[in-house]
Scaffold this motif. Sequence first.
Motif, PDB file in Angstrom:
ATOM      1  N   VAL A 323      26.821  77.173  11.586  1.00 35.30           N
ATOM      2  CA  VAL A 323      27.728  77.588  12.475  1.00 35.30           C
ATOM      3  C   VAL A 323      28.351  76.226  13.029  1.00 35.30           C
ATOM      4  CG1 VAL A 323      27.244  79.968  13.311  1.00 35.30           C
ATOM      5  CG2 VAL A 323      26.452  77.760  14.686  1.00 35.30           C
ATOM      6  N   THR A 324      29.644  76.175  13.377  1.00 35.83           N
ATOM      7  CA  THR A 324      30.192  74.696  13.878  1.00 35.83           C
ATOM      8  C   THR A 324      29.937  74.600  15.235  1.00 35.83           C
ATOM      9  OG1 THR A 324      32.443  75.715  14.229  1.00 35.83           O
ATOM     10  CG2 THR A 324      32.133  74.925  11.865  1.00 35.83           C
ATOM     11  N   ASP A 325      30.249  73.551  15.633  1.00 33.45           N
ATOM     12  CA  ASP A 325      30.218  73.024  17.328  1.00 33.45           C
ATOM     13  C   ASP A 325      31.189  74.008  17.625  1.00 33.45           C
ATOM     14  OD1 ASP A 325      27.743  71.629  16.895  1.00 33.45           O
ATOM     15  OD2 ASP A 325      28.724  69.917  18.102  1.00 33.45           O
ATOM     16  N   ASP A 326      32.219  74.150  17.502  1.00 36.01           N
ATOM     17  CA  ASP A 326      33.200  75.063  18.001  1.00 36.01           C
ATOM     18  C   ASP A 326      32.936  76.556  18.225  1.00 36.01           C
ATOM     19  OD1 ASP A 326      36.222  74.812  19.036  1.00 36.01           O
ATOM     20  OD2 ASP A 326      36.607  76.243  17.428  1.00 36.01           O
ATOM     21  N   GLU A 327      32.442  76.804  16.959  1.00 33.91           N
ATOM     22  CA  GLU A 327      31.746  78.119  16.971  1.00 33.91           C
ATOM     23  C   GLU A 327      30.690  78.375  18.172  1.00 33.91           C
ATOM     24  OE1 GLU A 327      32.557  79.976  12.471  1.00 33.91           O
ATOM     25  OE2 GLU A 327      31.047  78.443  12.837  1.00 33.91           O
ATOM     26  N   ILE A 328      29.786  77.315  18.159  1.00 35.66           N
ATOM     27  CA  ILE A 328      28.942  77.462  19.341  1.00 35.66           C
ATOM     28  C   ILE A 328      29.338  77.448  20.650  1.00 35.66           C
ATOM     29  CG2 ILE A 328      27.001  76.199  20.394  1.00 35.66           C
ATOM     30  CD1 ILE A 328      26.398  75.003  17.319  1.00 35.66           C
ATOM     31  N   LEU A 329      30.233  76.694  20.801  1.00 33.64           N
ATOM     32  CA  LEU A 329      30.984  76.357  22.458  1.00 33.64           C
ATOM     33  C   LEU A 329      31.868  77.824  22.502  1.00 33.64           C
ATOM     34  CD1 LEU A 329      31.452  72.691  22.613  1.00 33.64           C
ATOM     35  CD2 LEU A 329      29.571  74.116  23.726  1.00 33.64           C
ATOM     36  N   SER A 330      32.274  78.339  21.758  1.00 31.87           N
ATOM     37  CA  SER A 330      33.066  79.504  21.779  1.00 31.87           C
ATOM     38  C   SER A 330      31.964  80.742  22.115  1.00 31.87           C
ATOM     39  CB  SER A 330      34.094  79.786  20.575  1.00 31.87           C
ATOM     40  OG  SER A 330      34.887  79.015  20.380  1.00 31.87           O
ATOM     41  N   ALA A 331      30.989  80.829  21.488  1.00 28.75           N
ATOM     42  CA  ALA A 331      29.910  81.633  21.559  1.00 28.75           C
ATOM     43  C   ALA A 331      29.516  81.583  22.969  1.00 28.75           C
ATOM     44  CB  ALA A 331      28.907  81.571  20.453  1.00 28.75           C
ATOM     45  N   GLN A 332      29.280  80.559  23.469  1.00 27.15           N
ATOM     46  CA  GLN A 332      28.646  80.329  24.681  1.00 27.15           C
ATOM     47  C   GLN A 332      29.245  80.951  25.754  1.00 27.15           C
ATOM     48  OE1 GLN A 332      28.660  76.187  26.435  1.00 27.15           O
ATOM     49  NE2 GLN A 332      26.709  76.760  27.396  1.00 27.15           N
ATOM     50  N   ALA A 333      30.790  80.711  25.750  1.00 36.61           N
ATOM     51  CA  ALA A 333      31.722  81.169  26.836  1.00 36.61           C
ATOM     52  C   ALA A 333      31.740  82.781  26.592  1.00 36.61           C
ATOM     53  CB  ALA A 333      32.954  80.671  26.483  1.00 36.61           C
ATOM     54  N   ALA A 334      31.791  83.217  25.190  1.00 34.25           N
ATOM     55  CA  ALA A 334      31.955  84.492  25.134  1.00 34.25           C
ATOM     56  C   ALA A 334      30.713  85.466  25.390  1.00 34.25           C
ATOM     57  CB  ALA A 334      32.229  84.871  23.438  1.00 34.25           C
ATOM     58  N   LEU A 335      29.813  84.732  25.288  1.00 37.25           N
ATOM     59  CA  LEU A 335      28.427  85.567  25.843  1.00 37.25           C
ATOM     60  C   LEU A 335      28.321  85.480  27.009  1.00 37.25           C
ATOM     61  CD1 LEU A 335      25.856  86.786  24.402  1.00 37.25           C
ATOM     62  CD2 LEU A 335      24.677  84.550  24.919  1.00 37.25           C
ATOM     63  N   ALA A 336      28.532  84.403  27.718  1.00 34.20           N
ATOM     64  CA  ALA A 336      28.753  84.608  29.246  1.00 34.20           C
ATOM     65  C   ALA A 336      29.623  85.453  29.850  1.00 34.20           C
ATOM     66  CB  ALA A 336      29.065  83.044  30.009  1.00 34.20           C
ATOM     67  N   PRO A 385      30.225  72.804  28.236  1.00 35.85           N
ATOM     68  CA  PRO A 385      31.261  73.605  28.448  1.00 35.85           C
ATOM     69  C   PRO A 385      32.529  73.065  29.455  1.00 35.85           C
ATOM     70  CG  PRO A 385      29.446  74.441  29.897  1.00 35.85           C
ATOM     71  CD  PRO A 385      29.003  73.424  29.024  1.00 35.85           C
ATOM     72  N   LEU A 386      32.207  72.214  30.056  1.00 41.08           N
ATOM     73  CA  LEU A 386      33.159  71.409  31.013  1.00 41.08           C
ATOM     74  C   LEU A 386      34.445  71.095  30.437  1.00 41.08           C
ATOM     75  CD1 LEU A 386      33.252  71.094  33.980  1.00 41.08           C
ATOM     76  CD2 LEU A 386      32.546  68.655  33.585  1.00 41.08           C
ATOM     77  N   SER A 387      34.712  70.548  29.329  1.00 51.44           N
ATOM     78  CA  SER A 387      35.642  69.980  28.794  1.00 51.44           C
ATOM     79  C   SER A 387      36.516  70.959  28.144  1.00 51.44           C
ATOM     80  CB  SER A 387      35.196  69.123  27.468  1.00 51.44           C
ATOM     81  OG  SER A 387      34.511  69.899  26.419  1.00 51.44           O
TER      82      SER A 387
ATOM     83  N   LEU B 166      32.427  75.011  39.464  1.00 46.94           N
ATOM     84  CA  LEU B 166      33.390  76.072  38.854  1.00 46.94           C
ATOM     85  C   LEU B 166      32.913  76.487  37.502  1.00 46.94           C
ATOM     86  CD1 LEU B 166      36.929  74.879  40.441  1.00 46.94           C
ATOM     87  CD2 LEU B 166      35.076  75.990  41.668  1.00 46.94           C
ATOM     88  N   VAL B 167      32.358  75.547  36.838  1.00 47.57           N
ATOM     89  CA  VAL B 167      32.088  75.909  35.416  1.00 47.57           C
ATOM     90  C   VAL B 167      31.300  77.036  35.173  1.00 47.57           C
ATOM     91  CG1 VAL B 167      30.688  75.176  33.266  1.00 47.57           C
ATOM     92  CG2 VAL B 167      31.631  73.488  34.649  1.00 47.57           C
ATOM     93  N   GLN B 168      30.292  77.451  35.910  1.00 47.30           N
ATOM     94  CA  GLN B 168      29.725  78.724  35.607  1.00 47.30           C
ATOM     95  C   GLN B 168      30.649  79.826  36.006  1.00 47.30           C
ATOM     96  OE1 GLN B 168      26.221  78.397  38.150  1.00 47.30           O
ATOM     97  NE2 GLN B 168      25.442  79.910  36.971  1.00 47.30           N
ATOM     98  N   MET B 169      31.338  80.000  36.958  1.00 40.65           N
ATOM     99  CA  MET B 169      32.309  81.253  37.389  1.00 40.65           C
ATOM    100  C   MET B 169      33.338  81.400  36.206  1.00 40.65           C
ATOM    101  SD  MET B 169      33.587  80.066  40.956  1.00 40.65           S
ATOM    102  CE  MET B 169      32.370  78.873  41.596  1.00 40.65           C
ATOM    103  N   VAL B 170      33.842  80.112  35.819  1.00 43.14           N
ATOM    104  CA  VAL B 170      34.781  80.315  34.798  1.00 43.14           C
ATOM    105  C   VAL B 170      34.568  80.722  33.426  1.00 43.14           C
ATOM    106  CG1 VAL B 170      36.475  78.958  33.322  1.00 43.14           C
ATOM    107  CG2 VAL B 170      36.370  78.493  35.928  1.00 43.14           C
TER     108      VAL B 170
END
Lengths: 404, 404
Positions: A323-336, A385-387, B166-170
């Motif tokens: 998977v790409t890094d973009d897919e990884i960071l999107s997955a991190q946010a989606a899972l959360a 994820p901050l960026s 705020l990273v976590q909550m967002v």
Amino acid sequence: MTPFSYRCTDCGRTYSRDEVRYLCPECGKSYRPGIPLTGVLEAVFDYDAIGAAFDQARPDWNLFCPVETAFHPPLPVGNTPMARVDRLAAELGLGELWVKNDGLNPSGSLKDRASFLVAAEARRLGIDLIVAASTGNAASALAAVCASAGLKALIFVPEKAPKAKLVQMVLYGATVVPVKGTYDDAFRLSLEYTEKRGGLNRNTAYHPLTIEGKKTAGLEIWAQAGFRVPDAIFVSVGDGVIIGGVHKAFVDLRRAGLIDRLPRLIGVQAESSDAIHRYVETGVYADAANPTTRADSISVTCPSNAHGARRAVQESGGLTLTVTDDEILSAQAALAARTGIFTEPAGATAYAGLVKLQAGAKALPSGARAVILATGNGLKDVEAPLSRISIPPAIEPRLESLPR
Amino acid sequence: MTPFSYRCTDCGRTYSRDEVRYLCPECGKSYRPGIPLTGVLEAVFDYDAIGAAFDQARPDWNLFCPVETAFHPPLPVGNTPMARVDRLAAELGLGELWVKNDGLNPSGSLKDRASFLVAAEARRLGIDLIVAASTGNAASALAAVCASAGLKALIFVPEKAPKAKLVQMVLYGATVVPVKGTYDDAFRLSLEYTEKRGGLNRNTAYHPLTIEGKKTAGLEIWAQAGFRVPDAIFVSVGDGVIIGGVHKAFVDLRRAGLIDRLPRLIGVQAESSDAIHRYVETGVYADAANPTTRADSISVTCPSNAHGARRAVQESGGLTLTVTDDEILSAQAALAARTGIFTEPAGATAYAGLVKLQAGAKALPSGARAVILATGNGLKDVEAPLSRISIPPAIEPRLESLPR
């Protein structure tokens, strides 16, 4: 603890646990730093004894453990929660989906399991120093467990390791030695240290009990899924030891007659750190040329357990994908946002692989029961994820300022 | 779940759970933002039913729970490990010492317990939005639990809140609204929002189930200490809700006839955030003039549960004390290096208090059995210890470069 011997995964020779320490004395001869390990040892237990003694009503994981409990450190490790996530399962066309949250280990990653067992082994052997080369989770895990057990930890890190990555291990009281050069230089120095000056080397897969430690995650997955074998387990893959450990759990369970099939292991790698994926696909091993993934815990040029990881995927009827890094960071946010589980990019890689798999021709069938292994805590790396997040501008402190 | 009613901790009036939502309708009239809460409600259960049904061999904490399990979110919360730390006990002249590591909750702090229960209550009431004002652990906890439960979270934060907080909550998908002004402005706006536009308000102690949620930490401490009441429990104190919740656990256990005494609660505050300490010592309440402590989770001007926290300390025969930021950060490092447990500064404050108490005239007697409640994960704030660690210069990658 159940009696066991070591068997070489290359030549099949067996040894008692006091005859060997790291690699098969024969096959290990061909190993040199910079290639995947050869002569990795596997613990082979008295499986009849395990099968006879194991009771689902009171599961005793120590039956599967190669070190006596008297030597275990006093830090509780493992027994992490596994959340059943029904809404996400429905979204992905699955029957059941679980997230095993191993970021809730004491130092924040699954690697505590490996360090726990190596520390127990050090105490059994009367060795008071454990040595490793790492900048990340393995080193923090080693430092945490050593602090608990009253052992010394000596950690070689490449000189460019960011200080923030070292905070945990330094606080835990480890001796941290920055080394001029690359990770490989630090790794070589750690091997030379234990050869010439002593201490137990905890480098991953090099010490066979790292795989046995990681195995406990697989045992718990089986129990937490209701003592049923999942159809598939998604594991992010860097050096290949975690997927090897999860596989070993189910191999042990099958040998003990407690299960009759293996779960398919789906190894997910970052696109730029794909040595094991290519090895599985082509049968030919080659280093990853230039691993640049933001998922630093699985960013690996030469995976130490490449051979074992490939076997785990093949024996289980699994597969690998990238998977790409973009897919990884999107997955991190989606899972959360869908489960309340915040895992580091490497942990989210497994979920990114599931999403990708379900969108393609090799999708798991509807009704399949799957597990995502989230290997590390998202708090390990809030910069990643901050960026990608944005915060709206501040409003006046009046209700009318807030759109309905 | 066991039937319960709410009783006002000020006037003693009782209400059914569907008659009231936040504060006692009478005593709450005198409350205005900026003073400690008045009219806080306490859940009073059918304790005979709990005492009759509770079985140590299969502890069912839902007996102590005021919301039906059918409404509980699918995110496993609580059941965190408690490590027995014998070497540290010996150092401090104690018989037994335990560290309850609540940083291993899903969002990294004990506050997940409160959010879990308020989210369950929202589902019971058919409310799909939960509102809070916070920049820290409470907001991240709310966002995590809402993500899991499929609820919306609306969080008001002061405009100056650092983005990293705020990273976590967002990521968890909460709606984060920065508000011009101070924390108090955000707090007032959150109250106004739930009064006029709806949603359930999760502000700490204002919603009575936040205390009931935090209570579960105390129940687990009792069980993990072998179903014995510790002599003392050390709790860091900011707004006073966690110490109130731990106290309520033992009050409930005693009312149910399961224990016959309360543990002494030792509340530890940061020197600059000492409103509850002074209130306990003098009987006169006054805000903390200028809380500047690095332990941000307990940096509070006006503690919402000041009255309840004072009662908890007094009823349990406990005491309060303060520690400096230097003592807190030293305690954080010392705890990590001696136990393998890395807790945020606010969590380490409890341990700093134990160290200080043992050095003085009010020391616990030798043989005493004590618990440190570590409330949050050290990974929440790696900046705090970063300034205090030093890394040696890099060496050449040769064994000879390394002193013996």
